[in-house]
Design a protein around this motif. Structure first.
Motif, PDB file in Angstrom:
ATOM      1  N   LYS A  72      20.539  34.053  59.626  1.00  0.00           N
ATOM      2  CA  LYS A  72      19.725  34.418  58.449  1.00  0.00           C
ATOM      3  C   LYS A  72      20.418  35.422  57.537  1.00  0.00           C
ATOM      4  N   ASN A  73      21.313  36.241  58.098  1.00  0.00           N
ATOM      5  CA  ASN A  73      21.946  37.278  57.272  1.00  0.00           C
ATOM      6  C   ASN A  73      23.290  36.850  56.688  1.00  0.00           C
ATOM      7  N   SER A  74      23.580  35.582  56.787  1.00  0.00           N
ATOM      8  CA  SER A  74      24.891  35.107  56.310  1.00  0.00           C
ATOM      9  C   SER A  74      24.934  35.078  54.784  1.00  0.00           C
ATOM     10  N   GLY A  81      18.517  30.595  58.336  1.00  0.00           N
ATOM     11  CA  GLY A  81      19.687  30.602  59.221  1.00  0.00           C
ATOM     12  C   GLY A  81      20.442  29.281  59.259  1.00  0.00           C
TER      13      GLY A  81
END
Ligand code: AHR
Length: 518
Positions: A72-74, A81
């Motif tokens: 999700k934090n990419s 995600g």
């Protein structure tokens, strides 16, 4: 005075004129070889199950981590995600079934590691000893399947797992509510059961899944399957590990030893088409050798089905033959594997032609096959999509993706018999399917430098209109690169109908799909 035309003639001629104007010019050289083909529209073989176009995703290289799942934090565009471009492309393709988490990985996978908040890090021992954070587990897999419209298929751990571990996984997934495991699933975000039908009882247990002899695997299959139940009304479809290629001994021994055990619903063979050359450096010899393998795949399907039939009481066919893993496996380039992930393989025009040969033969053997899963869906081996590494933002649709698209019209139609002149493995490959007045014919020319003019006649139907599409590049080593992602795509091409005969050009290294109205 202009001669009066019938409505049918008018439509037919109009289609020819408009197709001719769309035609990419100069697809084939003068003097192409003419090959005669007959489509027996009345000669039903069997249903083209969408599952014959199934897929496989393993925790291997950058297939799952970095391919399908970026987190999700990419910074890579993602939806919860999942890599957004991959989800979009795969939804458009239509993925009937997705097998996961392996492969060899499956027999060293412990599902509890990848649920809930605390997820231990584990070493991926089969594919380079890299450490996985287990951020992608069963919930994420089912979420992916929902997003791309695929039916989930889990390969369970027999090699290093226990019957109770696999039994608990089934309960966790399918028991509706009220047990500790089903309540745990709910607490982890899914009050509704997953209702997963397809369960593999091990993977390649003759090899990476435990190096077993068939007698030993048969014992384990009986033991493990005994504890796998139809909870929540979901009737499990249990898949036993079948042979490596066409290993007749494995199949006979397993089936002999399994008497008295639960009859497997599926029996999964694996067949790869290897090569000593790297993907974009093929020559004609290597191409011919690899393409010729597909004739052996077809023979293997016929022989393995015959073995199963010999063990079926009164020809009942309770056991279904599956080609659980298939595809081209070329020589890897160490630099590419380092940059992009293990078994990252460039997919060229040859790859598309190979896929076309496979999908054509599945149509021809539709009565013997239940499911076929190409290996693998993203970034590994014969893939649909390639990304420029796990951290790369770019994602291209490979030529194989387009080949699969060209076979989509066959899904849920009845495969019908075809005949052709030549019997050589490298002759034109043909398959056809029918539903009511719709007829689909797919021709694949696997020869690197021989163009073919196909002359196709029909029995059991008189086609009145035809429209065709081609996937082609004259260079077998050409591919869709990150800089030129749409270099090779599907284009309209000419198909002439004259007196009920279809004539069309099938250039060297091409797939042509014709949709006819009859
Ligand atoms: O698809 C790659 C590997 O090939 C799989 O892990 C295994 O099942 C097969 O040998």
């Amino acid at each position: 005075m202009r001669p009066r035309q019938s409505r049918r003639q008018f439509l037919h001629n109009t289609a020819r004129i408009s197709l001719a104007s769309l035609l990419p010019k100069g697809l084939i050289a003068a003097g192409a070889k003419t090959e005669r083909v007959t489509v027996h529209a009345e000669g039903s073989i069997g249903l083209v199950r969408p599952e014959l176009h199934g897929h496989f995703a393993e925790h291997l290289g950058s297939c799952v981590y970095g391919g399908l799942w970026v987190g999700k934090n990419s910074p890579i565009p993602n939806v919860d995600g999942y890599r957004k471009s991959a989800v979009d492309y795969l939804r458009e393709l239509g993925v009937p079934v997705l097998r996961w988490p392996g492969g060899c990985f499956a027999d060293d996978y412990h599902w509890r590691d990848a649920i809930g908040a605390k997820r231990p890090k584990r070493v991926n021992m089969h594919w380079g000893d890299y450490v996985e954070d287990n951020s992608f587990g069963i919930h994420e897999f089912v979420g992916l399947c929902k997003r791309i419209g695929a039916e989930p298929y889990i390969a369970g751990n027999v090699g290093s797992g226990t019957p109770s571990e696999l039994r608990d996984w089934v309960e966790y997934c399918n028991f509706p509510s009220g047990s500790t495991l089903s309540d745990e699933r709910a607490a982890n975000g899914s009050p509704e059961p997953f209702n997963i039908r397809y369960w593999g009882v091990g993977n390649e247990n003759w090899g990476c899944g435990g190096r077993m002899v068939p007698e030993h695997y048969a014992d384990l299959y009986r033991q493990f399957s005994n504890y796998m139940r139809n909870w929540g009304g979901t009737k499990l479809f249990l898949i036993a590990c079948g042979p490596n290629g066409n290993d007749l001994n494995w199949s006979r021994k397993f089936l002999t030893e399994n008497i008295g055990g639960r009859t497997p619903d599926g029996f999964a063979m694996h067949f790869y088409e290897g090569s000593a050359l790297t993907p974009a450096k093929f020559n004609e010899d290597a191409m011919n050798t690899q393409m010729a393998t597909f004739q052996r795949v077809e023979t293997a399907i016929v022989q393995q089905r015959a073995i199963l039939d010999g063990f079926e009481p009164q020809g009942k066919r309770a056991m279904n033959l599956m080609l659980d893993e298939w595809g081209v496996w070329d020589r890897m380039i160490p630099e590419e594997e380092k940059n992009y992930g293990r078994l990252w393989q460039q997919i060229t025009m040859r790859g598309a032609v190979a896929a076309g040969l496979g999908l054509n033969l599945f149509n021809r053997q539709a009565d013997k096959l239940y499911m076929c899963n190409i290996a693998q869906i993203v970034n590994v081996l014969h893939s649909m999509l390639l990304t420029d590494g796990p951290e790369g933002r770019r994602c291209v649709r490979t030529t194989t993706y387009h080949a699969f698209m060209m076979f989509k019209p066959h899904r849920l139609k009845t495969s019908v018999r075809t005949e052709k002149e030549g019997t050589d493995a490298l002759d034109l490959s043909v398959s056809a399917s029918r539903s009511g007045g719709d007829l689909i014919v797919t021709l694949v020319n696997p020869r690197p430098s021989t163009d073919v003019h196909a002359d196709c006649s029909f029995t059991g139907a008189t086609p009145s209109s035809a429209s065709a599409q081609v996937l082609h590049h004259a260079d077998m080593n050409a591919y869709n690169s990150f800089d030129e992602p749409d270099k090779i795509t599907v284009k309209p091409c000419a198909a002439a109908l004259e007196n009920g005969r279809l004539r069309l050009d099938v250039p060297a290294m091409s797939i042509v799909t014709v949709a006819l109205k009859a």
